[in-house]
Design a protein around this motif. Structure first.
Motif, PDB file in Angstrom:
ATOM      1  N   ASP A  58       0.826  -1.207   0.000  1.00 46.85           N
ATOM      2  CA  ASP A  58       0.000   0.000   0.000  1.00 46.85           C
ATOM      3  C   ASP A  58       0.862   1.260   0.000  1.00 46.85           C
ATOM      4  N   TYR A  59       0.374   2.258  -0.720  1.00 45.05           N
ATOM      5  CA  TYR A  59       1.005   3.578  -0.868  1.00 45.05           C
ATOM      6  C   TYR A  59       2.260   3.548  -1.734  1.00 45.05           C
ATOM      7  N   ASN A  60       2.613   2.398  -2.272  1.00 48.15           N
ATOM      8  CA  ASN A  60       3.815   2.314  -3.088  1.00 48.15           C
ATOM      9  C   ASN A  60       3.565   2.904  -4.475  1.00 48.15           C
ATOM     10  N   ALA A  61       4.639   3.139  -5.195  1.00 42.42           N
ATOM     11  CA  ALA A  61       4.547   3.717  -6.533  1.00 42.42           C
ATOM     12  C   ALA A  61       3.893   2.740  -7.512  1.00 42.42           C
ATOM     13  N   ALA A  62       3.300   3.290  -8.560  1.00 42.12           N
ATOM     14  CA  ALA A  62       2.735   2.486  -9.643  1.00 42.12           C
ATOM     15  C   ALA A  62       3.380   2.923 -10.960  1.00 42.12           C
ATOM     16  N   HIS A  63       3.793   1.958 -11.744  1.00 39.22           N
ATOM     17  CA  HIS A  63       4.326   2.226 -13.082  1.00 39.22           C
ATOM     18  C   HIS A  63       3.480   1.410 -14.061  1.00 39.22           C
ATOM     19  N   ILE A  64       2.719   2.102 -14.880  1.00 40.18           N
ATOM     20  CA  ILE A  64       1.753   1.443 -15.755  1.00 40.18           C
ATOM     21  C   ILE A  64       1.980   1.898 -17.185  1.00 40.18           C
ATOM     22  N   PRO A  65       2.249   0.988 -18.121  1.00 40.70           N
ATOM     23  CA  PRO A  65       2.378   1.373 -19.535  1.00 40.70           C
ATOM     24  C   PRO A  65       1.075   2.008 -20.042  1.00 40.70           C
ATOM     25  N   GLN A  66       1.201   2.846 -21.050  1.00 41.48           N
ATOM     26  CA  GLN A  66       0.053   3.584 -21.545  1.00 41.48           C
ATOM     27  C   GLN A  66      -1.074   2.662 -21.995  1.00 41.48           C
ATOM     28  N   ASP A  67      -0.751   1.560 -22.651  1.00 42.30           N
ATOM     29  CA  ASP A  67      -1.815   0.678 -23.126  1.00 42.30           C
ATOM     30  C   ASP A  67      -2.561   0.039 -21.966  1.00 42.30           C
ATOM     31  N   GLN A  68      -1.843  -0.343 -20.901  1.00 42.29           N
ATOM     32  CA  GLN A  68      -2.515  -0.912 -19.738  1.00 42.29           C
ATOM     33  C   GLN A  68      -3.351   0.133 -19.009  1.00 42.29           C
TER      34      GLN A  68
END
Length: 752
Positions: A226-236
């Motif tokens: 929880d509260y951690n960073a998120a890295h999400i590709p544009q398509d996802q």
């Protein structure tokens, strides 16, 4: 002092309201009808022109009950609202008292009262993840309508729900607040919750403003922490995480709460491209944007703001209208505006949104419209709401295993109820019980005793605690199981193991519960495991050895009644999983809509197996797939028919399938439609849910279920970054879960 141009003449009712504001008396508000936007804008513009800088900033601020200067701020007209979801508090008396203070202020702008009405107010329903297991938007809408009726009767007019974050990592503790792993199901549940809260008229005294949160990607926190960073590709981002929010905006949700975490390195609270760009401009969202709890000063901890003043400027300019709890706007905005670092037009834009939202809620008609003691007595834990809680709880439960037809149980059986959660009340309230009370919960042991033919035949042994290491009670549990016809193990997570800030690195049964299960099952007594948990658990041993497993989630007030309803067969289970259950935490994140990869798993030869995407110590497949759930009856699917082989870009495709109840009892099934794009500019998911329908059938009865597909249903984030469809061949599958095998195909034609 304000932007825009007010009409020369105001409606008479708006003028009367402004006269009351100027007179210093309680306003005889009679604001224009809420559908009259021109009158609303005129009313708000006139009011805005009379506000001081401090009064404007106050409208952008929410402070909690414990704030040192709360009453002074309210009396001076320098606060927009305060919390109203207060356990162990006479909420009606509190909201009325605070509103009376607001009516002593110079302009008498009403307060609003808000908080987390997540799955009930006084009547506590199943948690949202459990409600998603019903796959029944109509039922979910009724649940949230009941919650709104109870909350608004005591003055609460704004909820920080629904949470529509997609969750594909069961380690994350807040998955219990959402609807699972799939954007299609998530969007359907988001719409249902918003309809329940907001109804068709936001100004009605029994509806409340909803908030879709957390925009966006909070559920993709790295490591499930929880509260951690998120890295999400544009398509996802476009295909998976944004659709439920897009559905919420289209459904007219009143507010959006940005995530307090970072998305691709930028905190959402300061992400102007996300809030002002995507949300406001691209999606034309006209509602409020409210920060998460203390998220604005936390911009300094993220390392993007040097101090609180910079954090306040960044958040307001990015589009955050309201500061929740921190007081940072109250402290920092006056100097920022006076110095010109924040233009007045930026401040006024946010204030106008707040005033318009209060107008739409009808607070300028009557600041006390949501305080109704008589209605509170009538609706709070009414017989209808308690019955709905029981119905929703039973319908949310998912039968994971039922070997040899052990369930349903005989009511006259000798039953040993074993486990640390069998008598628990607090856990059954869930992670956000609002004004719920543990004393209202019917525990599982009590529910089974109530419905058994002879209550004395239902014996109890705790065995172990949820987390403790003491196994001294296992011997008692074994003796109880040996003396019984059937053992009911009640296992899982206590309330301090799921929810906000409660991520887990291991998702098996905590403590020594597995040892308890092994000892009881070793007696040879037929054993049912009832799971209480706020996330999918990895339970391979239990799956292999227990005779039956019922996933009960966190069912709310009616826990014991609903569990007994299902175990004794009064209700035929019909829930379906909204999240995939892994075999092992090492498979996480695991979800059905994955791609094949260039080297898909193939066990046709040792060489092929070695050079394929697989584990050497556990199968790729989940323990239980998305959409899975058994029944006490059986359903067959046949006669799958697609009414045309080619779908035009402007056309409609009808998919028909026959479903038959081939068992011996009445039951409901959720018919699911999945689609696979065979060739695309991005590697396509193996399957995507594109429709579902719940059907109830008597033994031997069949029905034809029809799905409608449009080309727009097949749109995705294409290889060039644009949103749309691509012509080509598609497979479709229909069945009772995401592994359905009944198959057909069609072709999407190119645009002419």
């Amino acid at each position: 002092m304000h932007s825009g141009h007010a009409p020369r003449l105001l409606a008479c009712s708006a003028l009367l309201a402004l006269v009351a504001l100027a007179s210093g008396t309680r306003p005889a508000y009679a604001a224009p009808p809420r559908h009259d936007d021109a009158a609303m804008h005129a009313f708000v513009d006139k009011l805005l022109s009379r506000m001081t800088l401090e009064e404007k900033i106050g409208q952008l601020s929410i402070m909690g009950k414990g704030a040192d200067n709360l009453q002074t701020l309210i009396r001076n007209g320098r606060l927009g609202g305060t919390n109203g979801v207060l356990p162990d508090t006479d909420v009606l008396a509190y909201t009325r008292r605070m509103q009376k203070l607001a009516m002593q202020s110079r302009l008498k702008i009403p307060l609003w009262f808000m908080g987390d009405v997540n799955h009930g107010f006084r009547t506590i329903f199943p948690v949202p993840l459990a409600l998603a297991s019903t796959w029944n938007p109509q039922l979910v809408e009724r649940v949230h309508r009941a919650a709104a009726e109870e909350a608004t009767a005591v003055g609460v007019d704004w909820t920080f729900s629904p949470m529509v974050d997609i969750t594909r990592d069961p380690r994350w503790g807040r998955g219990v607040e959402g609807s699972g792993e799939d954007p299609y199901l998530g969007a359907a549940m988001a719409r249902a919750q918003i309809r329940g809260f907001q109804g068709t008229n936001l100004a009605a005294s029994d509806t409340m403003m909803a908030t879709a949160k957390h925009f966006v990607g909070y559920g993709a926190a790295q490591g499930g922490r929880d509260y951690n960073a998120a890295h999400i590709p544009q398509d996802q981002l476009e295909d998976v995480y944004l659709p439920p929010f897009r559905a919420a905006v289209k459904a007219g949700v009143g507010a959006i709460m940005p995530s307090l975490t970072t998305l691709n390195g930028i905190p959402a609270t300061a992400d102007g491209a996300l809030l002002n760009g995507l949300l406001r401009k691209r999606w034309d969202f006209q509602g409020l944007i409210v920060s998460d709890f203390d998220a604005i000063p936390e911009l300094t901890l993220h390392g993007v703001a040097a101090n609180d003043a910079e954090a306040a400027r960044m958040a307001l300019e990015a589009g955050v209208d309201i500061d929740l709890h921190s007081g940072t706007y109250l402290k920092q905005l006056p100097a920022l505006v006076r110095s010109g670092k924040i233009p007045m037009r930026v401040l006024d834009r946010a204030v106008r949104r707040v005033l318009e939202a209060k107008y739409r809620l009808g607070l300028f008609d009557d600041p006390y419209r949501y305080d109704d003691a008589a209605r509170a007595r009538r609706v709070t834990r009414s017989p209808a709401h308690r019955a709905l809680a029981r119905e929703a709880a039973a319908q949310s439960m998912v039968l994971l295993k039922n070997a040899h037809g052990l369930l349903p149980l005989r009511r006259d059986a000798r039953i040993a109820v074993i486990g640390p959660l069998a008598r628990d009340r607090t856990t059954m309230l869930g992670q956000m019980p609002a004004a719920g009370r543990a004393r209202d919960v019917t525990p599982i042991l009590a529910g089974l005793r109530q419905q058994a033919t002879h209550a004395d035949n239902v014996r109890f042994a705790q065995g172990v605690s949820v987390l403790g290491g003491n196994d001294a009670g296992i011997a008692d549990a074994v003796r109880a199981a040996r003396a019984a016809d059937v053992a009911v193990l009640v296992l899982g997570e206590s309330h301090d193991l799921f929810g906000e800030g409660l991520s887990r690195s291991r998702i098996g049964l905590p403590g020594r519960q597995l040892e308890l299960a092994k000892a009881v099952i070793a007696t040879g007594t037929p054993t049912v495991a009832v799971l209480i948990n706020g996330r999918p658990l990895a339970i391979p041993w239990l799956h292999d050895h227990a005779d039956a497993i019922l996933e009960a989630w966190v069912p709310g007030d009616a826990t014991g009644l609903a569990v007994a309803d299902v175990l004794f067969g009064r209700i035929n289970p019909s829930g379906k999983l909204p999240m995939t259950f892994p075999r092992d935490v090492g498979q996480v994140p695991i979800f059905y809509a994955h791609t094949r990869t260039g080297r898909p798993y193939d066990d046709s030869s040792d060489l092929a197996l070695h050079y394929s995407s697989h584990y050497v110590d556990v199968p790729n497949s989940p323990l239980y797939p998305f959409g899975y759930g058994l029944s006490y009856t059986h359903f067959d699917y046949s006669d799958l028919h697609v009414d045309r082989s080619h779908l035009r870009p402007d056309g409609v495709l009808h998919v028909r399938v026959r479903v038959r109840n081939t068992g011996i009892c009445r039951g409901a099934d959720v018919v699911q439609l999945y689609v696979h794009d065979k060739v695309a500019s991005r590697s396509p998911p193996l399957r995507l849910l594109k429709g579902f329908q719940r059907v109830m059938l008597a033994p031997g009865q069949s029905t034809e279920v029809t799905f409608t597909l449009r080309a727009s249903d097949l749109a995705f984030d294409r290889g060039d970054g644009s949103w749309g469809t691509e012509p080509g061949a598609y497979d479709l599958y229909v069945g009772g879960d995401s592994t359905a095998t009944l198959q057909s195909s069609f072709t999407l034609d190119a645009a002419r």
